[in-house]
Enzyme design. Sequence first.
Site, mmCIF file in Angstrom:
data_model
loop_
_atom_site.group_PDB
_atom_site.id
_atom_site.type_symbol
_atom_site.label_atom_id
_atom_site.label_comp_id
_atom_site.label_asym_id
_atom_site.label_seq_id
_atom_site.Cartn_x
_atom_site.Cartn_y
_atom_site.Cartn_z
ATOM 1 N N ARG A 199 0.837 -1.200 0.000
ATOM 2 C CA ARG A 199 0.000 0.000 0.000
ATOM 3 C C ARG A 199 0.882 1.264 0.000
ATOM 4 N NH1 ARG A 199 -5.839 0.492 0.168
ATOM 5 N NH2 ARG A 199 -6.050 2.722 0.380
ATOM 6 N N ASN B 76 -11.450 16.828 -0.322
ATOM 7 C CA ASN B 76 -12.284 15.670 -0.636
ATOM 8 C C ASN B 76 -13.737 16.055 -0.451
ATOM 9 O OD1 ASN B 76 -13.153 13.057 -1.153
ATOM 10 N ND2 ASN B 76 -12.647 12.275 0.881
ATOM 11 N N HIS C 214 -17.459 14.577 0.408
ATOM 12 C CA HIS C 214 -18.046 13.398 1.065
ATOM 13 C C HIS C 214 -19.567 13.552 1.114
ATOM 14 C CE1 HIS C 214 -18.475 9.976 3.625
ATOM 15 N NE2 HIS C 214 -19.074 10.706 4.543
ATOM 16 N N ASP D 203 -6.973 15.006 5.931
ATOM 17 C CA ASP D 203 -5.904 14.721 6.894
ATOM 18 C C ASP D 203 -5.751 13.201 6.984
ATOM 19 O OD1 ASP D 203 -7.981 13.823 8.476
ATOM 20 O OD2 ASP D 203 -7.813 15.411 9.975
ATOM 21 N N ASP E 123 -12.344 11.069 6.636
ATOM 22 C CA ASP E 123 -13.334 12.152 6.555
ATOM 23 C C ASP E 123 -13.340 13.019 7.830
ATOM 24 O OD1 ASP E 123 -14.032 11.112 4.046
ATOM 25 O OD2 ASP E 123 -15.490 9.750 4.934
HETATM 26 C C1 GAR Z 1 -19.935 11.447 -4.544
HETATM 27 O O1 GAR Z 1 -21.192 11.550 -3.925
HETATM 28 C C2 GAR Z 1 -18.832 11.541 -3.509
HETATM 29 O O2 GAR Z 1 -19.112 12.384 -2.461
HETATM 30 C C3 GAR Z 1 -18.760 10.110 -3.042
HETATM 31 O O3 GAR Z 1 -18.863 9.365 -4.213
HETATM 32 C C4 GAR Z 1 -19.713 10.058 -5.126
HETATM 33 C C5 GAR Z 1 -19.016 10.102 -6.456
HETATM 34 O O4 GAR Z 1 -19.877 10.530 -7.460
HETATM 35 N N1 GAR Z 1 -17.538 9.881 -2.344
HETATM 36 C C6 GAR Z 1 -17.465 9.133 -1.236
HETATM 37 O O5 GAR Z 1 -18.390 8.483 -0.788
HETATM 38 C C7 GAR Z 1 -16.097 9.115 -0.589
HETATM 39 N N2 GAR Z 1 -16.205 8.713 0.762
HETATM 40 P P1 GAR Z 1 -19.306 10.907 -8.916
HETATM 41 O O6 GAR Z 1 -18.313 9.806 -9.308
HETATM 42 O O7 GAR Z 1 -20.513 10.911 -9.796
HETATM 43 O O8 GAR Z 1 -18.660 12.248 -8.811
#
Ligand code: GAR
Length: 203
Positions: free
Chosen positions: A67, A109, A111, A143, A147
Amino acid sequence: MPVTRLVVLVSGAGTNLQALLDAAQDPAYGAEVVAVGADRDGIEGLVRAEKAAVPTFVRKVADSATRAEWDRTLTETVAAYEPDLVVLAGFMRLVGSDFLGRFAGRVVNTHPALCPAFPGTSGPADALAYGVKVTGATLFVVDEGVDTGPIIAQTVVPVEDADDVESLHERIKVAERTMLVGTVGKLAREGFTITDRKVRIGT
Ligand code: GAR
């Protein structure tokens, strides 16, 4: 004013990426997407980047021995594009210490929940299962936690009685895209500071 260079990382549909690509068409937006990276092949997000003539790259965890090696490879690849800001837009991997060290305070990011509630990869499902009446999306500075970083912006959406995970997530994503585009543009044009977890945009 110099244009802010964005590298966007995606893992899926890339509708948030598309919103950024569309906004960046306008020179007044103040930011351009200089590359799009992913942790997997064959996703719509990469197709969106290719259609916009933006360079793409894929760095799969499975192609690295560890990783940490994956994190180093990802870091070097992103660094080659000299981003001012790295936007994780539906990137379903945790970046590691090399990545955060190199781009400290410059990785954001989005979320699909109101942090600190419902962190992780199933924010909409967890909010629905808990029975909250409102949820939303959060843009934060990444960070080492999941989240947990300083919050830049949040947007609230109602949970409807008839919602399933898909309908709720779609409603969140509509608000999320507006928040992401508006906030990233402001970050690009006005800059930001972080003091005691408080993010302030502009001087
Ligand atoms: C979004 O809602 C984003 O916030 C989430 O994935 C979706 C991607 O949509 N991310 C997470 O859940 C990260 N923890 P997209 O590919 O259509 O932009």
